[in-house]
Design a protein around this motif. Structure first.
Motif, PDB file in Angstrom:
ATOM      1  N   VAL A 118       0.860  -1.200  -0.098  1.00  0.00           N
ATOM      2  CA  VAL A 118       0.237  -0.065   0.083  1.00  0.00           C
ATOM      3  C   VAL A 118       0.917   1.249   0.079  1.00  0.00           C
ATOM      4  O   VAL A 118       1.993   1.147   0.608  1.00  0.00           O
ATOM      5  CB  VAL A 118      -0.924   0.033   1.286  1.00  0.00           C
ATOM      6  CG1 VAL A 118      -1.995  -0.948   1.240  1.00  0.00           C
ATOM      7  CG2 VAL A 118      -0.008   0.237   2.554  1.00  0.00           C
ATOM      8  N   LEU A 119       0.356   2.344  -0.563  1.00  0.00           N
ATOM      9  CA  LEU A 119       1.001   3.638  -0.464  1.00  0.00           C
ATOM     10  C   LEU A 119       0.389   4.072   0.682  1.00  0.00           C
ATOM     11  O   LEU A 119      -1.054   4.060   0.728  1.00  0.00           O
ATOM     12  CB  LEU A 119       0.648   4.494  -1.773  1.00  0.00           C
ATOM     13  CG  LEU A 119       1.775   4.406  -2.937  1.00  0.00           C
ATOM     14  CD1 LEU A 119       1.276   5.258  -4.150  1.00  0.00           C
ATOM     15  CD2 LEU A 119       2.867   5.403  -2.422  1.00  0.00           C
ATOM     16  N   THR A 120       1.202   4.973   1.593  1.00  0.00           N
ATOM     17  CA  THR A 120       0.713   5.660   2.845  1.00  0.00           C
ATOM     18  C   THR A 120       1.083   7.019   2.619  1.00  0.00           C
ATOM     19  O   THR A 120       1.898   7.389   2.017  1.00  0.00           O
ATOM     20  CB  THR A 120       0.974   4.849   3.997  1.00  0.00           C
ATOM     21  OG1 THR A 120       2.348   5.412   4.259  1.00  0.00           O
ATOM     22  CG2 THR A 120       0.879   3.590   4.020  1.00  0.00           C
ATOM     23  N   ALA A 121       0.291   7.880   3.130  1.00  0.00           N
ATOM     24  CA  ALA A 121       0.620   9.509   3.468  1.00  0.00           C
ATOM     25  C   ALA A 121       0.276   9.797   4.749  1.00  0.00           C
ATOM     26  O   ALA A 121      -0.803   9.614   5.367  1.00  0.00           O
ATOM     27  CB  ALA A 121      -0.110  10.211   2.501  1.00  0.00           C
ATOM     28  N   HIS A 122       1.190  10.383   5.402  1.00  0.00           N
ATOM     29  CA  HIS A 122       1.178  11.011   6.953  1.00  0.00           C
ATOM     30  C   HIS A 122       1.221  12.404   6.725  1.00  0.00           C
ATOM     31  O   HIS A 122       2.328  12.889   6.282  1.00  0.00           O
ATOM     32  CB  HIS A 122       2.022  10.266   7.668  1.00  0.00           C
ATOM     33  CG  HIS A 122       1.948   9.254   7.960  1.00  0.00           C
ATOM     34  ND1 HIS A 122       2.136   7.895   7.237  1.00  0.00           N
ATOM     35  CD2 HIS A 122       1.399   8.405   9.218  1.00  0.00           C
ATOM     36  CE1 HIS A 122       2.012   6.700   7.929  1.00  0.00           C
ATOM     37  NE2 HIS A 122       1.524   7.088   8.943  1.00  0.00           N
ATOM     38  N   GLY A 123       0.155  13.416   7.362  1.00  0.00           N
ATOM     39  CA  GLY A 123       0.043  14.653   7.333  1.00  0.00           C
ATOM     40  C   GLY A 123       0.448  15.280   8.694  1.00  0.00           C
ATOM     41  O   GLY A 123       0.763  14.608   9.701  1.00  0.00           O
ATOM     42  N   GLU A 124      -0.253  16.379   8.881  1.00  0.00           N
ATOM     43  CA  GLU A 124      -0.203  16.836  10.413  1.00  0.00           C
ATOM     44  C   GLU A 124      -0.837  15.799  11.193  1.00  0.00           C
ATOM     45  O   GLU A 124      -2.160  15.424  11.311  1.00  0.00           O
ATOM     46  CB  GLU A 124      -1.018  18.309  10.511  1.00  0.00           C
ATOM     47  CG  GLU A 124      -1.130  18.836  11.622  1.00  0.00           C
ATOM     48  CD  GLU A 124       0.326  19.230  12.299  1.00  0.00           C
ATOM     49  OE1 GLU A 124       0.746  19.346  13.345  1.00  0.00           O
ATOM     50  OE2 GLU A 124       1.283  19.757  11.193  1.00  0.00           O
ATOM     51  N   GLY A 125      -0.009  15.427  12.385  1.00  0.00           N
ATOM     52  CA  GLY A 125      -0.654  14.434  13.314  1.00  0.00           C
ATOM     53  C   GLY A 125      -0.531  12.949  12.893  1.00  0.00           C
ATOM     54  O   GLY A 125      -1.280  12.135  13.709  1.00  0.00           O
TER      55      GLY A 125
END
Length: 288
Positions: A118-125
């Protein structure tokens, strides 16, 4: 030349008053999970193209989920990230080519034949609390997890490090320790470790709030065929058995028909005669 005068040492006896005799030897010891990390894994051109691919599909990402090992229910408890199930022949070929070397380094002897990505993306928090990958693989005692990192330069986010926890063993029982090692999410690097190891993603910050500034990964779980129930591999390294024992409480009690984030397993190609890293295929790896 040394500035110290060399003189013969005088042996001293440490008396029982200073160090009383012990009745038994039974310490708890912490064992670090084996880990293997590569830099420049895909190369600048492929890494840049993959990053732009991820950014262009912002609308296709969904909230990442977790699976309760007791109830089998899917939730978002302890996790804040976006996911997109993917597959890639090129990325799988890179994984397969370096896997024999990876298995030599981390002490894995299992025949690994398929992957889930899977591709994952983490932003603020964005974060993922302490967990194992037992819900992603058929056999947590042999499977390998891989995390490939992507981000724009300079970084538009802070934090987001991977914490890989040690395993404490006392009286033959294993559990996660409080101590850990930290892996930085550097662009175009990948880290491999046992799927049974406890790990977490610490919270990230993203001041701009823009998707292109998020922390991106390709997270892959590499496993083999279905193991025979109740028959651990006696040839497996002891650390892998300890990790599997500690992770057993996070394994779902019910058989899963599909991944809770929607990823689908694909066959792992055979490694080439020489890996892209320039190392020969090892005799103990898959395809030997």
């Amino acid at each position: 030349m040394s500035g110290y005068t060399m003189e013969p040492a005088t042996p001293w006896e440490i008396s029982p008053r200073v160090l009383p005799p012990s009745d038994q030897w039974s310490p708890a010891f912490a064992v670090p999970a084996p880990v293997c990390r590569f830099e420049n894994f895909l190369g600048a051109e492929r890494a840049a193209a993959l990053l732009e691919y991820a950014i262009a599909r912002e609308e296709e990402f969904a909230q990442g989920t977790v699976l309760d090992p007791l109830t089998g229910q899917v939730s978002r408890k302890g996790r804040d990230s976006l996911v997109l199930p993917v597959s890639s022949e090129v990325f799988s070929s890179h994984l397969a080519d370096c896997l024999p070397l990876v298995q030599d380094v981390i002490g894995s002897r299992a025949a690994l034949t398929r992957s889930l990505t899977v591709l994952t993306a983490h932003g603020e928090g964005g974060h993922f609390g302490i967990h194992t990958d037992a819900s992603r693989v058929r056999d947590v005692s042999t499977a390998v997890s891989a995390v490939y990192y992507l981000h724009r330069t300079p970084r538009g986010f802070g934090g987001g490090q991977l914490r890989l926890y040690d395993t404490v063993v006392r009286d033959g029982r294993a559990r996660p320790a409080e101590s850990y090692r930290t892996v930085e999410p550097d662009h175009d690097t990948i880290v491999f470790f046992p799927a049974g190891a406890f790990h977490e993603v610490v919270p990230s910050t993203c001041p701009s709030g823009r998707f292109q500034d998020f922390r991106f990964t390709l997270t892959t779980w590499i496993s083999g065929e279905e193991p025979a129930p109740g028959t651990p591999d006696p040839a497996a390294p002891r650390i892998w058995q300890w990790l599997a024992d500690a992770a057993e409480g996070t394994r779902p009690l019910h058989d899963l028909t599909e991944d809770h984030d929607g990823a689908r397993p694909v066959p792992l190609p055979r490694p080439g005669p020489r890996t892209r890293l320039g190392f020969p295929e090892t005799s103990g790896g898959p395809g030997a």
